[in-house]
Design a protein around this motif. Sequence first.
Motif, PDB file in Angstrom:
ATOM      1  N   ALA A 133       0.819  -1.213   0.000  1.00  0.00           N
ATOM      2  CA  ALA A 133       0.000   0.000   0.000  1.00  0.00           C
ATOM      3  C   ALA A 133       0.854   1.266   0.000  1.00  0.00           C
ATOM      4  N   ALA A 134       1.969   1.252   0.725  1.00  0.00           N
ATOM      5  CA  ALA A 134       2.791   2.455   0.847  1.00  0.00           C
ATOM      6  C   ALA A 134       3.644   2.703  -0.386  1.00  0.00           C
ATOM      7  N   ALA A 135       3.751   1.702  -1.271  1.00  0.00           N
ATOM      8  CA  ALA A 135       4.635   1.850  -2.423  1.00  0.00           C
ATOM      9  C   ALA A 135       3.889   2.000  -3.737  1.00  0.00           C
ATOM     10  N   ARG A 136       2.596   1.731  -3.748  1.00  0.00           N
ATOM     11  CA  ARG A 136       1.881   1.795  -5.012  1.00  0.00           C
ATOM     12  C   ARG A 136       1.492   3.222  -5.345  1.00  0.00           C
ATOM     13  N   GLY A 137       1.266   3.470  -6.638  1.00  0.00           N
ATOM     14  CA  GLY A 137       0.957   4.815  -7.089  1.00  0.00           C
ATOM     15  C   GLY A 137      -0.460   5.240  -6.734  1.00  0.00           C
ATOM     16  N   ALA A 241      -3.551  -9.832 -16.041  1.00  0.00           N
ATOM     17  CA  ALA A 241      -3.565  -8.363 -15.992  1.00  0.00           C
ATOM     18  C   ALA A 241      -2.281  -7.833 -15.354  1.00  0.00           C
ATOM     19  N   GLU A 242      -1.800  -8.501 -14.317  1.00  0.00           N
ATOM     20  CA  GLU A 242      -0.560  -8.072 -13.653  1.00  0.00           C
ATOM     21  C   GLU A 242       0.650  -8.220 -14.578  1.00  0.00           C
ATOM     22  N   HIS A 243       0.628  -9.229 -15.432  1.00  0.00           N
ATOM     23  CA  HIS A 243       1.725  -9.409 -16.403  1.00  0.00           C
ATOM     24  C   HIS A 243       1.855  -8.177 -17.283  1.00  0.00           C
ATOM     25  N   PHE A 244       0.750  -7.686 -17.816  1.00  0.00           N
ATOM     26  CA  PHE A 244       0.807  -6.513 -18.689  1.00  0.00           C
ATOM     27  C   PHE A 244       1.043  -5.233 -17.896  1.00  0.00           C
ATOM     28  N   ARG A 245       0.505  -5.168 -16.681  1.00  0.00           N
ATOM     29  CA  ARG A 245       0.738  -3.979 -15.838  1.00  0.00           C
ATOM     30  C   ARG A 245       2.220  -3.801 -15.551  1.00  0.00           C
ATOM     31  N   ASP A 246       2.927  -4.899 -15.302  1.00  0.00           N
ATOM     32  CA  ASP A 246       4.347  -4.806 -14.957  1.00  0.00           C
ATOM     33  C   ASP A 246       5.203  -4.348 -16.123  1.00  0.00           C
ATOM     34  N   GLN A 247       4.631  -4.329 -17.326  1.00  0.00           N
ATOM     35  CA  GLN A 247       5.348  -3.804 -18.489  1.00  0.00           C
ATOM     36  C   GLN A 247       5.098  -2.314 -18.693  1.00  0.00           C
ATOM     37  N   PRO A 298      -3.529   0.939  -9.124  1.00  0.00           N
ATOM     38  CA  PRO A 298      -2.223   1.412  -9.599  1.00  0.00           C
ATOM     39  C   PRO A 298      -1.114   0.445  -9.194  1.00  0.00           C
ATOM     40  N   GLY A 299      -0.091   0.332 -10.044  1.00  0.00           N
ATOM     41  CA  GLY A 299       1.067  -0.495  -9.723  1.00  0.00           C
ATOM     42  C   GLY A 299       2.120   0.312  -8.981  1.00  0.00           C
ATOM     43  N   LEU A 300       3.306  -0.276  -8.859  1.00  0.00           N
ATOM     44  CA  LEU A 300       4.430   0.419  -8.244  1.00  0.00           C
ATOM     45  C   LEU A 300       4.956   1.488  -9.189  1.00  0.00           C
ATOM     46  N   ALA A 301       5.881   2.304  -8.695  1.00  0.00           N
ATOM     47  CA  ALA A 301       6.474   3.345  -9.525  1.00  0.00           C
ATOM     48  C   ALA A 301       7.144   2.711 -10.745  1.00  0.00           C
ATOM     49  N   GLY A 302       6.857   3.245 -11.918  1.00  0.00           N
ATOM     50  CA  GLY A 302       7.426   2.699 -13.143  1.00  0.00           C
ATOM     51  C   GLY A 302       6.574   1.621 -13.778  1.00  0.00           C
ATOM     52  N   GLN A 303       5.571   1.144 -13.067  1.00  0.00           N
ATOM     53  CA  GLN A 303       4.660   0.164 -13.621  1.00  0.00           C
ATOM     54  C   GLN A 303       3.413   0.856 -14.158  1.00  0.00           C
ATOM     55  N   GLY A 304       2.583   0.079 -14.826  1.00  0.00           N
ATOM     56  CA  GLY A 304       1.316   0.611 -15.302  1.00  0.00           C
ATOM     57  C   GLY A 304       0.261   0.520 -14.222  1.00  0.00           C
ATOM     58  N   SER A 305      -0.976   0.364 -14.643  1.00  0.00           N
ATOM     59  CA  SER A 305      -2.075   0.281 -13.689  1.00  0.00           C
ATOM     60  C   SER A 305      -3.111  -0.706 -14.209  1.00  0.00           C
TER      61      SER A 305
END
Length: 454
Positions: A133-137, A241-247, A298-305
């Motif tokens: 929670a503290a690291a996601r956008g 969905a997480e696979h594509f978000r991480d790109q 939202p994902g982590l910094a640099g990730q998608g959502s």
Amino acid sequence: MPSIASVASAIRELTPDCRFGKVVAVRGALIEVAGLSGAAQIGSRVEIATETGAVEAEVTGLDHDIAHCMPFRDPQGVASGSRADLVAARFGIRPDDSWLGRMVDGLGRAIDGKGPLAAGPVPRAVKASPPPAAARGRVGEKIDTGVRSLDIFAPLCRGQRLGLFAGSGVGKSVLLSMLARWTQCDVAVIGLIGERGREVQEFVEDDLGPEGLARSVVVVATSDEPALMRRQAAWTTLAIAEHFRDQGLNVLCLMDSVTRFAMAQREIGLASGEPPATKGYTPTVFAELPRLLERAGPGLAGQGSITGLFTVLVDGDDHNEPVADAVRGVLDGHVVMSRRIAERGRYPAIDLLKSVSRTLPRAHTEEENALRLGARSVLSLYSDMEEMVRLGAYKAGASPVVDRAIALAPRVEALLGQGKDAQGFRAESFAALREILEPTTELETTTENEDVTA
């Protein structure tokens, strides 16, 4: 000759030892396996040998030396004494970009007749944890859905999770198909959980179409499949969905429906001996729902959502039943669909006065919020007076505010009515709403000024 690298990869994937047990009892959908003590874990995969082929199952409970297993398909042919091989400690899939345009089952296997799927380079657990929670956008900018009533009254932002709450036959699936075609995204991952089998091809061919399918992965588990496969399909939908978000892509995740995921989890819990709690639902249902839904966002910094749209089939049109209440508390907004509105012919049958988006008011500009609140006030006042007007108990001229609501509400309703092939655009929708509301506002202001002067 195989290369050294391929041989080394094959060696790494070999199981160092083979553990197996035997079936000692079959109790409905539950298969009890003995002999896997110390090796089987919750979530382990087991293959049970039958005369017609292996039955894949998952360990859902442990009791001393007995592993309680649930099958992924009809366990016909399983007999007492059947061999049960432990094949994996955890179930995972290997999503790949080439899966776009394909239909898969809950185990990540192709079901569209277009040949096998390519395995991606990275294995991914189907039951994963959401980003910390503290690291996601944060939730991003507003996106157009193509549905006027949502774009005006319940806007969707990138990374938001919105629930569509409706009884059966109110137009929930049609609304979902509109959102699948028109909502702005890079990739769509669509989970059809517990759907009627005949509707799958209709959804893919008629609602998505070739262009929509080209940017989508469709995960299917029909209503006749075992509870474990229906639950697995929901997890697999989020894993893809997480696979594509991480790109770094912006993913639209549609799931129809969360209620059938909850029902599948209830079946699994009851079969494993879990006591029913609220209206027959077991405690694990309410533990699993937030774990599933929190994976979107939202994902982590640099990730998608992952922008999530989840449908909830309310039992008997009771929007306060346990699953609906639990899901509403997790999501970032809820859209309520009304049978009363559907019966009078306005589609999508969204009850705007009961629908909420938690990204408001910041999702709209000040002018858009003023128009939204003005239209909401008109619809609310008309709803309060509708019965009196119908019965003839209200006399025109008794209240200028009520007269205004009676005059404008039908025009606002007409604006919000929309066919399944009639895409709306946010700027045009607000412009049309402004034309409905502002002339009356200017007339009232002029009248007030004249009264003050007099």
